[in-house]
Design a protein around this motif. Structure first.
Motif, PDB file in Angstrom:
ATOM      1  N   ASP A 203      22.019 -26.420 -11.974  1.00  0.00           N
ATOM      2  CA  ASP A 203      22.521 -27.800 -11.877  1.00  0.00           C
ATOM      3  C   ASP A 203      22.933 -28.332 -13.251  1.00  0.00           C
ATOM      4  OD1 ASP A 203      22.112 -27.929  -9.137  1.00  0.00           O
ATOM      5  OD2 ASP A 203      20.067 -28.675  -9.342  1.00  0.00           O
ATOM      6  N   ILE A 204      22.112 -28.027 -14.262  1.00  0.00           N
ATOM      7  CA  ILE A 204      22.396 -28.514 -15.623  1.00  0.00           C
ATOM      8  C   ILE A 204      23.690 -27.903 -16.151  1.00  0.00           C
ATOM      9  CG2 ILE A 204      21.595 -28.451 -18.030  1.00  0.00           C
ATOM     10  CD1 ILE A 204      18.697 -28.676 -16.890  1.00  0.00           C
ATOM     11  N   THR A 205      23.843 -26.579 -15.990  1.00  0.00           N
ATOM     12  CA  THR A 205      25.040 -25.917 -16.539  1.00  0.00           C
ATOM     13  C   THR A 205      26.305 -26.341 -15.803  1.00  0.00           C
ATOM     14  OG1 THR A 205      24.609 -23.961 -15.165  1.00  0.00           O
ATOM     15  CG2 THR A 205      23.828 -23.892 -17.438  1.00  0.00           C
ATOM     16  N   VAL A 206      26.216 -26.503 -14.478  1.00  0.00           N
ATOM     17  CA  VAL A 206      27.394 -26.947 -13.701  1.00  0.00           C
ATOM     18  C   VAL A 206      27.834 -28.330 -14.171  1.00  0.00           C
ATOM     19  CG1 VAL A 206      28.172 -27.696 -11.409  1.00  0.00           C
ATOM     20  CG2 VAL A 206      27.004 -25.504 -11.659  1.00  0.00           C
ATOM     21  N   ALA A 207      26.855 -29.223 -14.417  1.00  0.00           N
ATOM     22  CA  ALA A 207      27.181 -30.590 -14.862  1.00  0.00           C
ATOM     23  C   ALA A 207      27.741 -30.597 -16.283  1.00  0.00           C
ATOM     24  CB  ALA A 207      25.946 -31.471 -14.760  1.00  0.00           C
ATOM     25  N   ILE A 208      27.065 -29.890 -17.201  1.00  0.00           N
ATOM     26  CA  ILE A 208      27.497 -29.860 -18.606  1.00  0.00           C
ATOM     27  C   ILE A 208      28.912 -29.297 -18.726  1.00  0.00           C
ATOM     28  CG2 ILE A 208      27.103 -28.684 -20.822  1.00  0.00           C
ATOM     29  CD1 ILE A 208      24.142 -29.001 -20.424  1.00  0.00           C
ATOM     30  N   ASP A 209      29.227 -28.317 -17.895  1.00  0.00           N
ATOM     31  CA  ASP A 209      30.541 -27.659 -17.945  1.00  0.00           C
ATOM     32  C   ASP A 209      31.678 -28.639 -17.645  1.00  0.00           C
ATOM     33  OD1 ASP A 209      31.800 -25.174 -18.485  1.00  0.00           O
ATOM     34  OD2 ASP A 209      32.318 -24.981 -16.376  1.00  0.00           O
ATOM     35  N   LYS A 210      31.345 -29.779 -17.029  1.00  0.00           N
ATOM     36  CA  LYS A 210      32.379 -30.762 -16.664  1.00  0.00           C
ATOM     37  C   LYS A 210      32.560 -31.844 -17.735  1.00  0.00           C
ATOM     38  CE  LYS A 210      31.335 -30.260 -11.729  1.00  0.00           C
ATOM     39  NZ  LYS A 210      30.671 -30.890 -10.580  1.00  0.00           N
ATOM     40  N   LEU A 211      31.856 -31.731 -18.874  1.00  0.00           N
ATOM     41  CA  LEU A 211      31.870 -32.796 -19.880  1.00  0.00           C
ATOM     42  C   LEU A 211      33.289 -33.175 -20.302  1.00  0.00           C
ATOM     43  CD1 LEU A 211      29.946 -34.583 -21.644  1.00  0.00           C
ATOM     44  CD2 LEU A 211      30.277 -32.902 -23.449  1.00  0.00           C
ATOM     45  N   ALA A 221      25.190 -39.004 -14.815  1.00  0.00           N
ATOM     46  CA  ALA A 221      25.008 -39.472 -13.432  1.00  0.00           C
ATOM     47  C   ALA A 221      24.800 -38.292 -12.489  1.00  0.00           C
ATOM     48  CB  ALA A 221      26.223 -40.296 -12.998  1.00  0.00           C
ATOM     49  N   GLU A 222      25.582 -37.217 -12.718  1.00  0.00           N
ATOM     50  CA  GLU A 222      25.452 -36.028 -11.866  1.00  0.00           C
ATOM     51  C   GLU A 222      24.090 -35.364 -12.077  1.00  0.00           C
ATOM     52  OE1 GLU A 222      27.656 -31.723 -11.284  1.00  0.00           O
ATOM     53  OE2 GLU A 222      28.930 -33.492 -11.524  1.00  0.00           O
ATOM     54  N   LEU A 223      23.625 -35.310 -13.332  1.00  0.00           N
ATOM     55  CA  LEU A 223      22.304 -34.729 -13.623  1.00  0.00           C
ATOM     56  C   LEU A 223      21.202 -35.511 -12.892  1.00  0.00           C
ATOM     57  CD1 LEU A 223      22.745 -34.075 -17.457  1.00  0.00           C
ATOM     58  CD2 LEU A 223      22.475 -32.316 -15.702  1.00  0.00           C
ATOM     59  N   LYS A 224      21.322 -36.851 -12.927  1.00  0.00           N
ATOM     60  CA  LYS A 224      20.327 -37.704 -12.265  1.00  0.00           C
ATOM     61  C   LYS A 224      20.352 -37.466 -10.747  1.00  0.00           C
ATOM     62  CE  LYS A 224      18.430 -42.334 -12.503  1.00  0.00           C
ATOM     63  NZ  LYS A 224      18.398 -43.583 -13.249  1.00  0.00           N
ATOM     64  N   GLU A 225      21.567 -37.342 -10.221  1.00  0.00           N
ATOM     65  CA  GLU A 225      21.754 -37.112  -8.777  1.00  0.00           C
ATOM     66  C   GLU A 225      21.084 -35.807  -8.342  1.00  0.00           C
ATOM     67  OE1 GLU A 225      25.670 -36.123  -6.405  1.00  0.00           O
ATOM     68  OE2 GLU A 225      25.904 -38.020  -7.475  1.00  0.00           O
ATOM     69  N   LYS A 226      21.059 -34.817  -9.272  1.00  0.00           N
ATOM     70  CA  LYS A 226      20.458 -33.510  -8.961  1.00  0.00           C
ATOM     71  C   LYS A 226      18.938 -33.514  -9.137  1.00  0.00           C
ATOM     72  CE  LYS A 226      24.307 -31.206  -8.114  1.00  0.00           C
ATOM     73  NZ  LYS A 226      24.598 -30.634  -6.802  1.00  0.00           N
ATOM     74  N   GLY A 227      18.374 -34.705  -9.431  1.00  0.00           N
ATOM     75  CA  GLY A 227      16.918 -34.813  -9.506  1.00  0.00           C
ATOM     76  C   GLY A 227      16.339 -34.531 -10.878  1.00  0.00           C
ATOM     77  N   ILE A 228      17.182 -34.539 -11.911  1.00  0.00           N
ATOM     78  CA  ILE A 228      16.686 -34.310 -13.268  1.00  0.00           C
ATOM     79  C   ILE A 228      16.204 -35.651 -13.830  1.00  0.00           C
ATOM     80  CG2 ILE A 228      17.369 -33.601 -15.615  1.00  0.00           C
ATOM     81  CD1 ILE A 228      19.384 -31.688 -13.947  1.00  0.00           C
ATOM     82  N   SER A 229      15.016 -35.647 -14.424  1.00  0.00           N
ATOM     83  CA  SER A 229      14.373 -36.904 -14.840  1.00  0.00           C
ATOM     84  C   SER A 229      15.138 -37.588 -15.972  1.00  0.00           C
ATOM     85  CB  SER A 229      12.936 -36.628 -15.292  1.00  0.00           C
ATOM     86  OG  SER A 229      12.951 -35.929 -16.534  1.00  0.00           O
ATOM     87  N   ASP A 230      14.953 -38.912 -16.060  1.00  0.00           N
ATOM     88  CA  ASP A 230      15.583 -39.698 -17.132  1.00  0.00           C
ATOM     89  C   ASP A 230      15.139 -39.193 -18.503  1.00  0.00           C
ATOM     90  OD1 ASP A 230      16.924 -41.249 -15.328  1.00  0.00           O
ATOM     91  OD2 ASP A 230      15.452 -42.867 -15.311  1.00  0.00           O
ATOM     92  N   GLU A 231      13.863 -38.819 -18.591  1.00  0.00           N
ATOM     93  CA  GLU A 231      13.320 -38.329 -19.863  1.00  0.00           C
ATOM     94  C   GLU A 231      14.024 -37.038 -20.294  1.00  0.00           C
ATOM     95  OE1 GLU A 231       9.066 -36.812 -21.776  1.00  0.00           O
ATOM     96  OE2 GLU A 231       9.151 -37.412 -19.658  1.00  0.00           O
ATOM     97  N   ALA A 232      14.214 -36.133 -19.324  1.00  0.00           N
ATOM     98  CA  ALA A 232      14.890 -34.857 -19.617  1.00  0.00           C
ATOM     99  C   ALA A 232      16.350 -35.091 -20.002  1.00  0.00           C
ATOM    100  CB  ALA A 232      14.813 -33.927 -18.402  1.00  0.00           C
ATOM    101  N   ILE A 233      17.023 -36.020 -19.298  1.00  0.00           N
ATOM    102  CA  ILE A 233      18.428 -36.346 -19.603  1.00  0.00           C
ATOM    103  C   ILE A 233      18.529 -36.921 -21.018  1.00  0.00           C
ATOM    104  CG2 ILE A 233      20.395 -37.834 -19.002  1.00  0.00           C
ATOM    105  CD1 ILE A 233      19.479 -37.542 -16.029  1.00  0.00           C
ATOM    106  N   ALA A 234      17.581 -37.766 -21.388  1.00  0.00           N
ATOM    107  CA  ALA A 234      17.564 -38.364 -22.741  1.00  0.00           C
ATOM    108  C   ALA A 234      17.399 -37.275 -23.800  1.00  0.00           C
ATOM    109  CB  ALA A 234      16.441 -39.388 -22.844  1.00  0.00           C
ATOM    110  N   LYS A 235      16.512 -36.304 -23.547  1.00  0.00           N
ATOM    111  CA  LYS A 235      16.291 -35.206 -24.493  1.00  0.00           C
ATOM    112  C   LYS A 235      17.541 -34.322 -24.630  1.00  0.00           C
ATOM    113  CE  LYS A 235      11.290 -34.430 -23.926  1.00  0.00           C
ATOM    114  NZ  LYS A 235      10.301 -33.503 -23.334  1.00  0.00           N
ATOM    115  N   LEU A 236      18.326 -34.288 -23.560  1.00  0.00           N
ATOM    116  CA  LEU A 236      19.516 -33.429 -23.519  1.00  0.00           C
ATOM    117  C   LEU A 236      20.670 -33.975 -24.370  1.00  0.00           C
ATOM    118  CD1 LEU A 236      20.289 -30.810 -22.055  1.00  0.00           C
ATOM    119  CD2 LEU A 236      21.043 -32.179 -20.117  1.00  0.00           C
ATOM    120  N   GLN A 237      20.748 -35.301 -24.528  1.00  0.00           N
ATOM    121  CA  GLN A 237      21.905 -35.938 -25.172  1.00  0.00           C
ATOM    122  C   GLN A 237      22.225 -35.384 -26.568  1.00  0.00           C
ATOM    123  OE1 GLN A 237      23.719 -38.075 -22.964  1.00  0.00           O
ATOM    124  NE2 GLN A 237      22.150 -36.985 -21.839  1.00  0.00           N
TER     125      GLN A 237
END
Length: 454
Positions: A203-211, A221-237
């Motif tokens: 899910d992460i790679t499919v979303a990142i590939d669309k940047l 938004a897509e990462l959140k939709e796939k159930g990835i936590s806000d904390e994990a999304i923040a760490k990813l930025q």
């Protein structure tokens, strides 16, 4: 009145001039592949759906063109199944075959079926069309050619290095300025691990590939939709927006991924490839890009993508390492790495930038005018000599009016016209006209050949 014929959306006809341009592309790529020791194979346009399904992820599976079974494809289907109108389930009963989505999965199938005939490492290339049930748009077609090169049966990263040299050589020959982007799926796995979302790597790679296509907010938004936590999304930025030189990015990643064994392995592989290429004097820029994810599930190591710098278009080459692909066909332990040139997008780029060399698109170089039976017979003798000298030449088949024959030469951009009348035949010569300058000279067959070749 009969309906005007049409072709399916996302497909194209190609004129003789366009085909000359396309052959220039294919021949350039083919010549470079040969330089690096690759050999050509071909596989069928259609494969068994069992070969294709499940190799491209859910999104890829939806884009497979399925071929309806011949004969009574309703046999064995219950009324209940028909009335359910479940398209996916019915398609699995109606269709056993599909058009190939790419050349890599059929190649993996080929390796497994022909393993006893192959010498490993096996370096193959393939230039054939593929089909995707995608939404047609600029630079995206439903039928298009891929020009693949793969090496299987070797884990060495020198294969990755040579593939990047091939990319650089091909685009240098085309005079297209490109940026070669490189990443590693192990780095992406390491990132997923340190943000606590290892099970969501796809899910992460499919979303990142669309940047590039949808922007950071939509990716989040897509990462959140796939159930990835806000904390994990923040760490990813800060990771996906990492900037600096390749060396600086690698140094940062070593720190960020210090707790991830797989992530550090990906950094180490990327460092070897980039450092080795640094000594090779590439003509084009190469960049470590963490947003590059190549959405296909089968990549396991280095991944590549090439963007044209002077034209707005999607990637024109891509590829990567796929350690596990042949395993799904019962042949474990065969590592592979490959690249694929998108010939149709390269065609569009060369057109937009007007980079085709003149000789690539020229057809006939010399036309013999036909004044009648005697003149045609005389011309045919010289024509044979001209062709033996490797000059592309033709004779107008009918003794039509001169104006019509000259219009034909102009329409085909033929640079020279040979005129043979009674006077020319008596002297054993030909009147040669340069269509660009209008200059005419009475010449022998040998002189004609020398002028046209010059």
């Amino acid at each position: 009145m009969a309906a005007k014929p049409s072709i399916p959306k996302g497909t194209r006809d190609f004129s003789p001039v366009e085909m000359a341009k396309r052959n220039y592309i294919f021949n350039t790529i083919r010549d470079v592949y040969h330089l690096y020791g690759f050999q050509q194979i071909e596989t069928p346009s259609m494969e068994m759906l069992s070969t294709l399904m499940g190799k491209y992820g859910d999104e890829g599976d939806k884009l497979l063109f399925k071929i309806q079974n011949s004969g009574d494809y309703f046999s064995g289907i219950t009324d209940e199944e028909l009335l359910s109108r479940n398209a996916a389930k019915l398609a699995s009963k109606f269709c056993e075959k599909g058009l190939r989505y790419d050349l890599t999965v059929p190649f993996a199938r080929y390796v497994v079926m022909h393993r006893d005939e192959i010498t490993f490492p096996f370096k193959r290339y393939q230039i054939q069309p593929v089909w995707r049930a995608d939404r047609p748009q600029k630079g995206r077609y439903r039928e298009f050619y891929q020009c693949d090169a793969d090496v299987v049966g070797s884990d060495s990263l020198l294969n990755e290095v040579e593939l990047m040299q091939i990319v650089d050589t091909v685009f240098s020959r085309f005079n297209i300025r490109v940026c070669i982007k490189i990443n590693n799926r192990k780095i992406l796995s390491g990132i997923a691990e340190i943000i606590g979302e290892s099970d969501k790597i796809v899910d992460i790679t499919v979303a990142i590939d669309k940047l590039d296509k949808i922007g950071l907010d939509n990716v989040n938004a897509e990462l959140k939709e796939k159930g990835i936590s806000d904390e994990a999304i923040a760490k990813l930025q800060p990771i996906i927006l990492l900037s600096g030189t390749n060396t600086e990015k690698l140094a940062t990643l070593k720190n960020v991924l210090s707790a991830s064994e797989v992530g550090l392995k990906g950094v180490e592989e990327s460092e070897f490839i980039l450092n080795t290429l640094e000594t090779m004097g590439l003509k084009n820029e190469i960049e470590l890009d963490l947003t590059l994810a190549r959405g296909l599930n089968y990549y396991t190591g280095a991944i590549f993508e090439v963007k044209a710098l002077d034209v707005q278009i999607g990637s024109i080459t891509g590829g990567g390492r796929y350690d596990n692909l042949t395993g799904v066909f019962g042949m474990a332990g065969v590592s592979g790495v490959g690249i694929s040139f998108g010939a149709d997008r390269i065609f569009d780029v060369l057109n937009q930038l007007e980079l085709y060399p003149k000789e690539a698109v020229n057809g006939t170089e010399l036309l013999f005018i036909n004044f009648g039976e005697k003149e045609a017979a005389y011309s045919m003798g010289i024509l044979a000599k001209v062709r033996a000298a490797n000059i592309r030449a033709e004779i107008f088949p009918d003794a039509a009016k001169m104006k019509k024959q000259m219009s034909y030469a102009n329409a085909k951009n033929i640079p020279f016209v040979a005129i043979v009348g009674e006077n020319e035949m008596n002297e054993g010569k030909v009147m040669l006209k340069n269509m660009e300058t209008g200059e005419q000279n009475l010449v022998s067959a040998d002189e004609l050949i020398a002028i046209v070749k010059k």
